[in-house]
Write a protein that holds these residues in place. Structure first.
Motif, short mmCIF file in Angstrom:
data_model
loop_
_atom_site.label_atom_id
_atom_site.label_comp_id
_atom_site.label_asym_id
_atom_site.label_seq_id
_atom_site.Cartn_x
_atom_site.Cartn_y
_atom_site.Cartn_z
N LYS A 26 6.15 46.91 -11.85
CA LYS A 26 7.11 45.69 -11.56
C LYS A 26 7.04 45.49 -10.13
O LYS A 26 7.23 46.43 -9.28
N ALA A 27 6.64 44.43 -9.59
CA ALA A 27 6.60 44.28 -8.08
C ALA A 27 7.96 44.00 -7.46
O ALA A 27 8.99 43.68 -8.19
N LEU A 28 8.32 44.75 -6.52
CA LEU A 28 9.44 45.08 -5.76
C LEU A 28 9.26 44.08 -4.61
O LEU A 28 10.75 43.72 -4.05
N VAL A 29 8.47 43.61 -4.14
CA VAL A 29 8.16 42.64 -2.85
C VAL A 29 8.16 41.22 -3.38
O VAL A 29 7.51 41.08 -4.50
N SER A 30 8.80 40.40 -2.95
CA SER A 30 8.74 38.96 -3.37
C SER A 30 7.50 38.02 -2.72
O SER A 30 6.84 38.61 -1.71
N ARG A 31 7.03 37.39 -3.57
CA ARG A 31 5.83 36.68 -3.28
C ARG A 31 5.92 35.76 -2.13
O ARG A 31 5.18 35.83 -1.08
N ASP A 32 7.35 35.17 -1.93
CA ASP A 32 7.48 34.43 -0.56
C ASP A 32 7.57 35.36 0.59
O ASP A 32 6.99 34.85 1.67
N THR A 83 -9.44 52.60 -10.48
CA THR A 83 -9.54 52.10 -9.24
C THR A 83 -8.19 51.27 -9.34
O THR A 83 -7.44 51.35 -8.32
N THR A 84 -7.96 50.40 -10.36
CA THR A 84 -6.96 49.84 -10.52
C THR A 84 -5.55 50.61 -10.31
O THR A 84 -4.69 50.42 -9.92
N LEU A 85 -5.63 51.75 -11.24
CA LEU A 85 -4.83 52.81 -11.43
C LEU A 85 -4.27 53.17 -9.82
O LEU A 85 -3.20 53.29 -9.62
N LYS A 86 -5.38 53.81 -9.32
CA LYS A 86 -5.10 54.14 -7.92
C LYS A 86 -4.36 53.17 -7.18
O LYS A 86 -3.59 53.74 -6.37
N LEU A 87 -4.79 51.97 -7.09
CA LEU A 87 -4.14 51.01 -6.08
C LEU A 87 -2.89 50.87 -6.47
O LEU A 87 -1.91 50.82 -5.56
N MET A 88 -2.63 50.90 -7.84
CA MET A 88 -1.15 50.61 -8.33
C MET A 88 -0.10 51.77 -7.99
O MET A 88 0.97 51.52 -7.43
N GLN A 89 -0.80 52.87 -7.85
CA GLN A 89 0.04 54.26 -7.52
C GLN A 89 0.21 54.14 -5.79
O GLN A 89 1.40 54.32 -5.44
N ILE A 90 -0.75 53.64 -5.21
CA ILE A 90 -0.59 53.26 -3.84
C ILE A 90 0.47 52.58 -3.33
O ILE A 90 1.56 52.71 -2.77
N LEU A 91 0.72 51.31 -4.26
CA LEU A 91 1.68 50.31 -4.19
C LEU A 91 2.98 51.08 -4.31
O LEU A 91 3.99 50.56 -3.74
N HIS A 92 2.93 51.82 -5.47
CA HIS A 92 4.19 52.37 -5.69
C HIS A 92 4.71 53.33 -4.64
O HIS A 92 5.81 53.46 -4.06
N GLU A 93 3.78 54.18 -3.86
CA GLU A 93 3.94 54.95 -2.82
C GLU A 93 4.42 54.19 -1.66
O GLU A 93 5.32 54.64 -0.86
N LYS A 94 3.86 52.95 -1.31
CA LYS A 94 4.28 52.21 -0.35
C LYS A 94 5.68 51.47 -0.76
O LYS A 94 6.05 50.83 0.23
N GLY A 95 6.26 51.63 -1.81
CA GLY A 95 7.62 50.97 -2.30
C GLY A 95 7.47 49.42 -2.46
O GLY A 95 8.28 48.81 -2.34
#
Length: 123
Positions: A69-75, A43-55
């Protein structure tokens, strides 16, 4: 997808929180940091793949174990989510959001002082 309109789900936000804290991490490291007994590694793997697909995260595939690595900033993410909440839940009223937040959660004296300083700076 561009990061103009960040819309992470609750599970994706949990992963982003870990990546913001750690900087770079493998799926295993993120999964262990989440420490969810009701959720599996896949489940963690799939969510991380989705985050990658979303950019929203990048994936380094140069090694056997992929590093994320996160590409979007926390702020920026927090600002977009709060603005969405203000518009959708509080009918555009930031004051209602603040009053609701402070009414439901007790703020420390330091946090209240910080809030007062911020409000004074807006005058």
């Amino acid at each position: 997808m561009t990061n103009h309109n960040i819309k992470p789900t609750e599970g994706e936000m949990e992963i982003l929180q870990v990546l913001w804290q750690k900087g770079n991490a493998t799926v295993r490291e993120v999964h262990e940091a989440l420490n969810k007994k009701d959720s599996g590694y896949t489940t963690t793997l799939k969510l991380m793949q989705i985050l990658h697909e979303k950019g929203m995260v990048e994936r380094d595939t140069n090694q056997k174990t992929h590093i994320y690595k996160a590409l979007v900033s926390r702020d920026k993410t927090e600002k977009q989510l709060v603005n969405k909440m203000i518009d959708n839940v509080f009918n555009g009223s930031a004051a209602r959001l603040v009053m609701q937040a402070l009414g439901n959660h007790s703020a420390s004296a330091d946090e209240i002082d910080e809030i007062k300083k911020y409000l004074d700076s807006l005058k």
